[in-house]
Scaffold this active site. Sequence first.
Site, short mmCIF file in Angstrom:
data_model
loop_
_atom_site.label_atom_id
_atom_site.label_comp_id
_atom_site.label_asym_id
_atom_site.label_seq_id
_atom_site.Cartn_x
_atom_site.Cartn_y
_atom_site.Cartn_z
N GLY A 104 59.56 0.33 -2.42
CA GLY A 104 58.82 -0.29 -3.57
C GLY A 104 59.36 -1.15 -4.46
N ASP A 122 49.98 -1.08 1.94
CA ASP A 122 49.10 -1.74 3.43
C ASP A 122 49.81 -2.87 3.67
OD1 ASP A 122 48.27 0.73 3.69
OD2 ASP A 122 46.76 0.33 2.24
N GLU A 124 44.24 7.42 8.79
CA GLU A 124 42.64 7.62 8.41
C GLU A 124 41.97 7.25 9.90
OE1 GLU A 124 43.58 6.21 4.15
OE2 GLU A 124 42.49 5.00 4.67
N SER A 134 44.15 -7.32 -4.60
CA SER A 134 45.29 -8.13 -4.85
C SER A 134 45.99 -8.64 -3.88
CB SER A 134 45.66 -7.44 -5.42
OG SER A 134 45.72 -6.39 -4.48
N GLY A 162 40.33 1.13 2.48
CA GLY A 162 40.58 1.67 3.51
C GLY A 162 42.45 1.32 4.55
N LYS A 163 42.76 1.67 4.27
CA LYS A 163 44.61 1.76 4.98
C LYS A 163 44.44 0.36 6.46
CE LYS A 163 46.33 5.73 3.34
NZ LYS A 163 46.72 5.29 2.06
N GLY A 164 43.83 0.58 7.08
CA GLY A 164 43.43 -0.04 8.18
C GLY A 164 43.49 -1.65 7.60
N ASP A 175 36.52 2.12 -1.81
CA ASP A 175 37.19 2.33 -2.81
C ASP A 175 36.01 2.30 -3.88
OD1 ASP A 175 38.82 2.32 -1.59
OD2 ASP A 175 40.61 0.74 -1.80
N ASP A 204 49.15 -2.42 -10.69
CA ASP A 204 47.65 -1.07 -9.63
C ASP A 204 48.71 -1.51 -8.61
OD1 ASP A 204 46.25 0.26 -7.98
OD2 ASP A 204 44.46 -1.12 -8.62
O1 RIB Z 1 46.56 2.99 0.76
C1 RIB Z 1 45.29 2.46 -0.09
C2 RIB Z 1 43.85 2.77 0.74
O2 RIB Z 1 44.41 4.05 1.53
C3 RIB Z 1 42.54 2.40 -0.42
O3 RIB Z 1 42.00 0.95 0.00
C4 RIB Z 1 41.82 3.84 0.09
O4 RIB Z 1 40.61 3.17 0.80
C5 RIB Z 1 42.79 4.48 1.39
O5 RIB Z 1 42.93 3.96 2.15
#
Ligand code: RIB
Length: 332
Positions: free
Chosen positions: A255, A286, A163, A325, A64-66, A38, A280
Amino acid sequence: MTSDAVTGNEETRDEPSRTTTAARGSGRVVVVGSINVDLFARVARHPRPGETVLGGDGSTRPGGKGANQAVAAALAGADVAMVGCVGDDAQARVGLSLLRRAGVDLGRVREVADTPTGLALITVADSGENSIIVVPGANHALTMEDVADLGLTTGDVVVLQGEIPVDVVDETARRAVAAGARVCLNLAPVVDLAADTLRAADPLVVNEHEALAAAGLLGVDAGGHEEESIDAVAATSLAEALVGAGVRSVVVTLGGAGAVVALEGAESFTCTGERVEVVDTTGAGDCFAGTLAARLALGDDLGAAAAVGNRAAAKAVQGHGAQESYDWEGRS
Ligand code: RIB
């Protein structure tokens, strides 16, 4: 920005009951999904089309979501395996760094030649809200073969998102169901999955916008709701409509307002959110999904798992980035 506490529309739960680990879960979570790096820029506000704005701090972080979901699941106590692809570049090390630190099994992460590791370009505004562009890179090299022999068994929880190639998501869900494993599907980003995959989800984890999109994919009447106007009441009726269309269970995240839970044969309810200062929101969804999957694998019922997921996500929005985080307390 401060996110508000929830007002539930039906039964509202703070601390739902838990079932025992032995009864239902294997303690194992298998995440089939994306691994990204990211690239963050803080901005006062997101640029409009055609506009250039000056950013504040910039940073490069694992994402990355995964991968985010896998880290969250491991930090929540599950035994986690990650299935995915990275490039043969220096970024792969960044993308895998916190998965390693969290103790996630990376034996099924494949390095792809001549392909870059997935990249996400993220702007985070002063409000804490982000906007994200994902360049899939190696994530789209994942194939049916990668998910052909995952050794899944009853009580495992398989986590999927949008993704990686759609046919791999569909195939993994099909194999998971055949093996008696539980599918936790986060429809983010929204992709055109087979109706059977959506129906296999237990739960389907979506935010308000994704819930509307899921209704569209399943041909469900969204009751005239529009993206801007979805509150907990509307989210509940949408979630119930999705369950009515055959989805095993649905969790709509709201949220700071918590999450709505709907499942067949039971009253829907809302898990309370937490009022926190938002720094943030990247990766908070995720964190919710990964934590929820871990708690299901460890034997919680869906309400209890969602409540723990809410707390984990509330912590996540108070820090910068995604995985960094999350709650690393007690980890070296
Ligand atoms: O959900 C947040 C994620 O979405 C980020 O870490 C980014 O890599 C995208 O996959």
